[in-house]
Design a protein around this motif. Structure first.
Motif, PDB file in Angstrom:
ATOM      1  N   VAL A 132       0.788  -1.252  -0.148  1.00 48.46           N
ATOM      2  CA  VAL A 132      -0.016  -0.026  -0.062  1.00 48.46           C
ATOM      3  C   VAL A 132       0.731   1.313  -0.108  1.00 48.46           C
ATOM      4  O   VAL A 132       1.803   1.461   0.728  1.00 48.46           O
ATOM      5  N   GLY A 133       0.682   2.116  -0.833  1.00 51.49           N
ATOM      6  CA  GLY A 133       1.353   3.385  -1.138  1.00 51.49           C
ATOM      7  C   GLY A 133       2.825   3.135  -1.593  1.00 51.49           C
ATOM      8  O   GLY A 133       3.425   4.098  -1.494  1.00 51.49           O
ATOM      9  N   SER A 134       3.061   2.298  -2.335  1.00 50.84           N
ATOM     10  CA  SER A 134       4.352   1.977  -2.733  1.00 50.84           C
ATOM     11  C   SER A 134       4.844   2.374  -4.254  1.00 50.84           C
ATOM     12  O   SER A 134       5.827   2.411  -4.623  1.00 50.84           O
ATOM     13  N   ASN A 135       3.605   2.904  -5.069  1.00 51.11           N
ATOM     14  CA  ASN A 135       3.749   3.061  -6.461  1.00 51.11           C
ATOM     15  C   ASN A 135       3.675   4.618  -6.444  1.00 51.11           C
ATOM     16  O   ASN A 135       2.715   5.118  -5.914  1.00 51.11           O
ATOM     17  N   SER A 136       4.351   5.182  -7.547  1.00 52.68           N
ATOM     18  CA  SER A 136       4.301   6.557  -7.694  1.00 52.68           C
ATOM     19  C   SER A 136       2.763   6.922  -8.624  1.00 52.68           C
ATOM     20  O   SER A 136       2.023   6.147  -9.275  1.00 52.68           O
ATOM     21  N   LEU A 137       2.237   8.095  -8.221  1.00 53.44           N
ATOM     22  CA  LEU A 137       0.892   8.444  -8.711  1.00 53.44           C
ATOM     23  C   LEU A 137       1.066   8.934 -10.184  1.00 53.44           C
ATOM     24  O   LEU A 137       0.223   9.176 -10.748  1.00 53.44           O
ATOM     25  N   MET A 138       2.446   8.986 -10.617  1.00 52.82           N
ATOM     26  CA  MET A 138       2.553   9.467 -12.117  1.00 52.82           C
ATOM     27  C   MET A 138       2.622   8.138 -12.886  1.00 52.82           C
ATOM     28  O   MET A 138       2.784   8.181 -14.262  1.00 52.82           O
ATOM     29  N   ASN A 139       2.475   6.749 -12.534  1.00 52.23           N
ATOM     30  CA  ASN A 139       2.410   5.858 -13.201  1.00 52.23           C
ATOM     31  C   ASN A 139       1.031   5.775 -14.048  1.00 52.23           C
ATOM     32  O   ASN A 139       0.051   6.046 -13.586  1.00 52.23           O
ATOM     33  N   MET A 140       1.186   5.701 -15.384  1.00 50.06           N
ATOM     34  CA  MET A 140       0.015   5.337 -16.165  1.00 50.06           C
ATOM     35  C   MET A 140      -0.531   3.852 -16.190  1.00 50.06           C
ATOM     36  O   MET A 140      -0.063   2.999 -16.372  1.00 50.06           O
ATOM     37  N   VAL A 141      -1.912   3.873 -15.766  1.00 49.28           N
ATOM     38  CA  VAL A 141      -2.451   2.535 -15.332  1.00 49.28           C
ATOM     39  C   VAL A 141      -3.268   2.042 -16.776  1.00 49.28           C
ATOM     40  O   VAL A 141      -3.211   1.087 -17.071  1.00 49.28           O
ATOM     41  N   GLY A 142      -3.996   2.976 -17.386  1.00 45.36           N
ATOM     42  CA  GLY A 142      -4.503   2.689 -18.718  1.00 45.36           C
ATOM     43  C   GLY A 142      -5.502   3.821 -18.862  1.00 45.36           C
ATOM     44  O   GLY A 142      -5.654   5.039 -18.259  1.00 45.36           O
ATOM     45  N   VAL A 143      -6.287   3.545 -19.979  1.00 42.58           N
ATOM     46  CA  VAL A 143      -7.509   4.313 -20.439  1.00 42.58           C
ATOM     47  C   VAL A 143      -8.674   3.767 -20.097  1.00 42.58           C
ATOM     48  O   VAL A 143      -9.053   2.685 -20.325  1.00 42.58           O
ATOM     49  N   GLN A 144      -9.708   4.364 -19.370  1.00 40.41           N
ATOM     50  CA  GLN A 144     -11.042   4.137 -19.008  1.00 40.41           C
ATOM     51  C   GLN A 144     -12.132   4.882 -19.732  1.00 40.41           C
ATOM     52  O   GLN A 144     -12.154   6.071 -20.105  1.00 40.41           O
ATOM     53  N   PHE A 145     -13.144   3.987 -20.189  1.00 44.13           N
ATOM     54  CA  PHE A 145     -14.311   4.472 -20.784  1.00 44.13           C
ATOM     55  C   PHE A 145     -15.523   4.228 -19.930  1.00 44.13           C
ATOM     56  O   PHE A 145     -15.846   3.326 -19.526  1.00 44.13           O
ATOM     57  N   SER A 146     -16.320   5.466 -19.716  1.00 44.58           N
ATOM     58  CA  SER A 146     -17.599   5.270 -19.043  1.00 44.58           C
ATOM     59  C   SER A 146     -18.629   5.614 -19.861  1.00 44.58           C
ATOM     60  O   SER A 146     -18.713   6.804 -20.649  1.00 44.58           O
ATOM     61  N   TYR A 147     -19.709   5.083 -19.528  1.00 48.72           N
ATOM     62  CA  TYR A 147     -21.189   5.413 -20.140  1.00 48.72           C
ATOM     63  C   TYR A 147     -22.093   5.726 -18.752  1.00 48.72           C
ATOM     64  O   TYR A 147     -22.312   4.853 -18.154  1.00 48.72           O
ATOM     65  N   TYR A 148     -22.964   6.768 -19.206  1.00 45.47           N
ATOM     66  CA  TYR A 148     -23.853   6.983 -18.016  1.00 45.47           C
ATOM     67  C   TYR A 148     -25.284   6.692 -18.473  1.00 45.47           C
ATOM     68  O   TYR A 148     -25.824   7.229 -19.358  1.00 45.47           O
ATOM     69  N   LEU A 149     -25.703   5.744 -17.565  1.00 47.97           N
ATOM     70  CA  LEU A 149     -27.143   5.164 -17.680  1.00 47.97           C
ATOM     71  C   LEU A 149     -28.272   6.194 -17.404  1.00 47.97           C
ATOM     72  O   LEU A 149     -29.154   6.284 -17.817  1.00 47.97           O
TER      73      LEU A 149
END
Length: 262
Positions: A74-91
């Motif tokens: 917990v807390g060992s990784n930099s917040l500047m790492n890119m995790v990925g791209v997320q797509f959201s759709y609002y129902l």
């Protein structure tokens, strides 16, 4: 890192040029770049434990599987790492469904050994060409989820809670080239493989701020997350070996979200 800032710059320019809209309406879509604790398996040093040793009488890992999974603390990784791209759709104004994906592929074709050429009197015409082992490394991460957004006095700020389910896999496969030794071709297996995979589930909590231009800034954390992981060595061969690992984290995986809604 330069590529990441380039993506964010294009994203910001596009968002600023977007027209203001009613963000509370259902049917909106959102694309976000997620930065934070990257959950993908590390590809560094995988061959040290994923590939079988056909010269040994034993196979498998030598300690806790969690050490090899590179799950991090917990807390060992930099917040500047890119995790990925997320797509959201609002129902609706309060409910969205989302999906995220990221992948890394590294491939090196094998190169066979080529004998040196000599002239009629033993003079060197061309040197021998060294061989290179062929390698294919793949690493992907994906998840799907849903979030419920709470309305408040400020329509631009919305806290939310949700659920997330996903999985990931890291695989390494090598192909042995011709080394110049004819016995290797007859007696040594030319291909090795190993893989790691995980199934994940989590409760999500976060907050988003949506500007009139459509720019979205947000952050989220997993109050509770669970991950089941498996290491497979030589998954389809005679040295087949597998071991499992269970991981539970509390208030982990903080991420920052940059996106636009349209």
């Amino acid at each position: 890192m330069n590529r990441l800032f380039y993506i964010l710059t294009l994203l910001t320019v596009f968002c600023v040029s977007a027209t203001a809209q009613q963000q509370e309406a259902g049917g909106n879509m959102q694309v976000s770049v997620i930065l934070g604790n990257n959950p993908m398996f590390s590809q560094n040093g995988q061959d040290q434990f994923l590939l079988p040793d056909y010269n040994s009488n034993e196979t498998g890992v030598t300690s806790d599987p969690g050490v090899y999974l590179n799950m991090g603390n917990v807390g060992s990784n930099s917040l500047m790492n890119m995790v990925g791209v997320q797509f959201s759709y609002y129902l609706s104004s309060a409910l969205d469904v989302n999906a995220m994906f990221s992948m890394n592929i590294s491939s090196t074709p094998k190169k066979d050994y080529i004998e040196a050429l000599q002239g009629q009197y033993g003079e060197a015409i061309s040197p021998a060409s060294r061989c290179i082992e062929g390698r294919l490394q793949t690493n992907w991460y994906a998840n799907v989820g849903a979030n419920y957004h709470f309305s408040g006095a400020n329509k631009h700020v919305s806290p939310y809670v949700g659920v997330r389910a996903g999985g990931e896999m890291g695989r390494l496969q090598t192909v042995m080239p011709y080394t110049g030794d004819d016995e290797d071709v007859l007696y040594i297996r030319t291909s090795k493989a190993g893989q790691m995979w995980s199934l994940q589930g989590a409760i999500v909590g976060g907050v988003e701020c949506v500007l009139n231009s459509g720019i979205v800034l947000g952050c989220e954390v997993f109050p509770v997350s669970y991950q089941y992981s498996v290491i497979n060595i030589d998954p389809t061969g005679s040295y087949s070996y597998s071991c499992g690992h269970h991981g539970i984290k509390i208030f982990s995986t903080p991420t920052i979200k940059f996106g636009f809604r349209f």
